[in-house]
Design a protein around this motif. Structure first.
Motif, PDB file in Angstrom:
ATOM      1  N   LEU A   5       0.826  -1.204   0.000  1.00 33.50           N
ATOM      2  CA  LEU A   5       0.000   0.000   0.000  1.00 33.50           C
ATOM      3  C   LEU A   5       0.859   1.253   0.000  1.00 33.50           C
ATOM      4  O   LEU A   5       1.777   1.391   0.817  1.00 33.50           O
ATOM      5  N   ALA A   8      -1.206   5.008   2.537  1.00 33.78           N
ATOM      6  CA  ALA A   8      -2.113   4.260   3.415  1.00 33.78           C
ATOM      7  C   ALA A   8      -2.472   4.994   4.691  1.00 33.78           C
ATOM      8  O   ALA A   8      -3.271   4.500   5.484  1.00 33.78           O
ATOM      9  N   ARG A  17      -7.057  -0.546   5.017  1.00 33.92           N
ATOM     10  CA  ARG A  17      -6.229  -1.474   5.800  1.00 33.92           C
ATOM     11  C   ARG A  17      -7.103  -2.362   6.671  1.00 33.92           C
ATOM     12  O   ARG A  17      -6.870  -3.568   6.784  1.00 33.92           O
ATOM     13  N   ASP A  21      -7.286  -6.416   6.270  1.00 28.72           N
ATOM     14  CA  ASP A  21      -6.986  -7.286   7.406  1.00 28.72           C
ATOM     15  C   ASP A  21      -8.154  -8.230   7.683  1.00 28.72           C
ATOM     16  O   ASP A  21      -7.957  -9.424   7.930  1.00 28.72           O
ATOM     17  N   THR A  27      -0.593  -7.155   4.504  1.00 32.33           N
ATOM     18  CA  THR A  27      -0.261  -5.851   3.930  1.00 32.33           C
ATOM     19  C   THR A  27       1.091  -5.353   4.417  1.00 32.33           C
ATOM     20  O   THR A  27       1.519  -5.634   5.535  1.00 32.33           O
ATOM     21  N   ARG A  29       3.108  -1.449   4.234  1.00 24.81           N
ATOM     22  CA  ARG A  29       2.850  -0.039   3.944  1.00 24.81           C
ATOM     23  C   ARG A  29       4.132   0.704   3.607  1.00 24.81           C
ATOM     24  O   ARG A  29       5.159   0.501   4.256  1.00 24.81           O
ATOM     25  N   ASP A  39       5.649  -3.901   9.427  1.00 27.27           N
ATOM     26  CA  ASP A  39       4.884  -3.844   8.179  1.00 27.27           C
ATOM     27  C   ASP A  39       5.084  -2.526   7.431  1.00 27.27           C
ATOM     28  O   ASP A  39       4.390  -2.255   6.451  1.00 27.27           O
ATOM     29  N   GLU A  40       6.015  -1.682   7.897  1.00 24.32           N
ATOM     30  CA  GLU A  40       6.281  -0.395   7.249  1.00 24.32           C
ATOM     31  C   GLU A  40       7.648  -0.403   6.575  1.00 24.32           C
ATOM     32  O   GLU A  40       8.626  -0.925   7.140  1.00 24.32           O
TER      33      GLU A  40
END
Length: 298
Positions: A5, A8, A17, A21, A27, A29, A39-40
């Motif tokens: 994404l 986001a 998001r 989920d 995902t 980001r 997750d970033e």
């Protein structure tokens, strides 16, 4: 699916998001600051820098990145930022996909109904031709940048209208409505393509598994005029709807932004989504407004 994404952190991105989920998708980001979680991942669209390995990981890419249209008035600098922010972000993503050994199968790139321009009396399906004006030119260039994704990647242009949620285009209208100052903008008879925040995100999720490509209109199934939309907002907060804002005042204060965001007439039809079996939860603008007020009150 594994979904990458961009953009986001905004109103749409937050809802998206949550729905990804809930549907069991994984995902990651992209952020323009120091990552704060696993997750970033950092990227810099202005410098065209991104980790290409992310595109080998991803099954799908969704791009919501771009400077807000709500920063008013549109000065020359603001217009440059609106265009450049979209081209830089989309170009960086397309470059990354082309460099990947196994590019994602689908690229859902943010777009806008501004492509159609001011078209009174015309039913605007997904295949309608380009209009005129600043936003029309921006969207045309934005979509051209997305087309540079690799041939193996299905590309979708998510042409979105006014999203009814806690922010975005409604942010300046809600306090006016609560103060009892809502009323017709211009004549109020111009069509505004609207969609609830829930349905906007749900449509984006739907497009991941769909076979649709090219332009896809994301707008509610029941058309509404600007007057109907603002009246629905006023009724949802139990306030009157009677204070008009004449066209000349909007054009004088906001110039191009007023003409293209508030006064343009766009009867947008989500024909591809409907034909593809997508079901809108919020069928009318009143449904969307009532739900928005319920969410804010919770």
């Amino acid at each position: 699916m594994r979904v990458l994404l961009a953009g986001a952190s905004g109103m749409i991105g937050g809802e998206l998001r949550a729905q990804l989920d809930a549907a069991g998708h994984e995902t990651r980001r992209l952020v323009r600051r120091e990552p704060s979680g696993p997750d970033e991942f950092a990227w810099d669209p202005t410098e065209r820098t991104i980790d290409v390995a992310l595109f080998d990981w991803a099954d799908a890419v969704i791009n919501l990145s771009g400077a807000s249209l709500q920063r008013l008035p549109w000065t020359r600098a603001t217009k440059r930022r609106i265009l450049s922010s979209r081209l830089q972000a989309t170009g960086t993503l397309a470059d990354g996909m082309r460099a990947a050994a196994e590019p994602p199968s689908v690229f859902v790139s943010g777009s806008a109904v501004g492509y159609y321009g001011d078209r009174p009396g015309v039913e605007l399906t997904d295949t309608a031709t380009k209009g005129t004006g600043f936003l029309s030119d921006v969207v045309d260039a934005w979509e051209a940048a997305a087309r540079l994704a690799p041939p193996a990647t299905r590309v979708v242009f998510a042409r979105t209208g006014v999203v009814i949620g806690n922010g975005g285009a409604l942010k300046p209208l809600l306090p006016l409505a609560k103060a009892g100052l809502a009323g017709p903008l211009g004549t109020g008879r111009q069509h505004w393509p609207w969609v609830s925040l829930h349905d906007e995100a749900a449509a984006l999720v739907h497009l991941l598994d769909s076979r649709l490509d090219g332009p896809v209109n994301i707008a509610g199934p029941t058309p509404a005029t600007a007057g109907e939309l603002v009246r629905a907002l006023a009724e949802a907060v139990r306030r009157p709807y009677f204070v008009p804002v004449p066209r000349f005042a909007i054009e004088l204060a906001l110039q191009d932004a007023g003409r293209e965001l508030l006064l343009a007439d766009q009867l947008v039809v989500p024909q591809k989504l409907l034909d593809d079996g997508f079901t809108f939860r919020d069928a009318t603008v009143q449904d969307a407004m009532d739900r928005l007020v319920e969410v804010r009150a919770a």
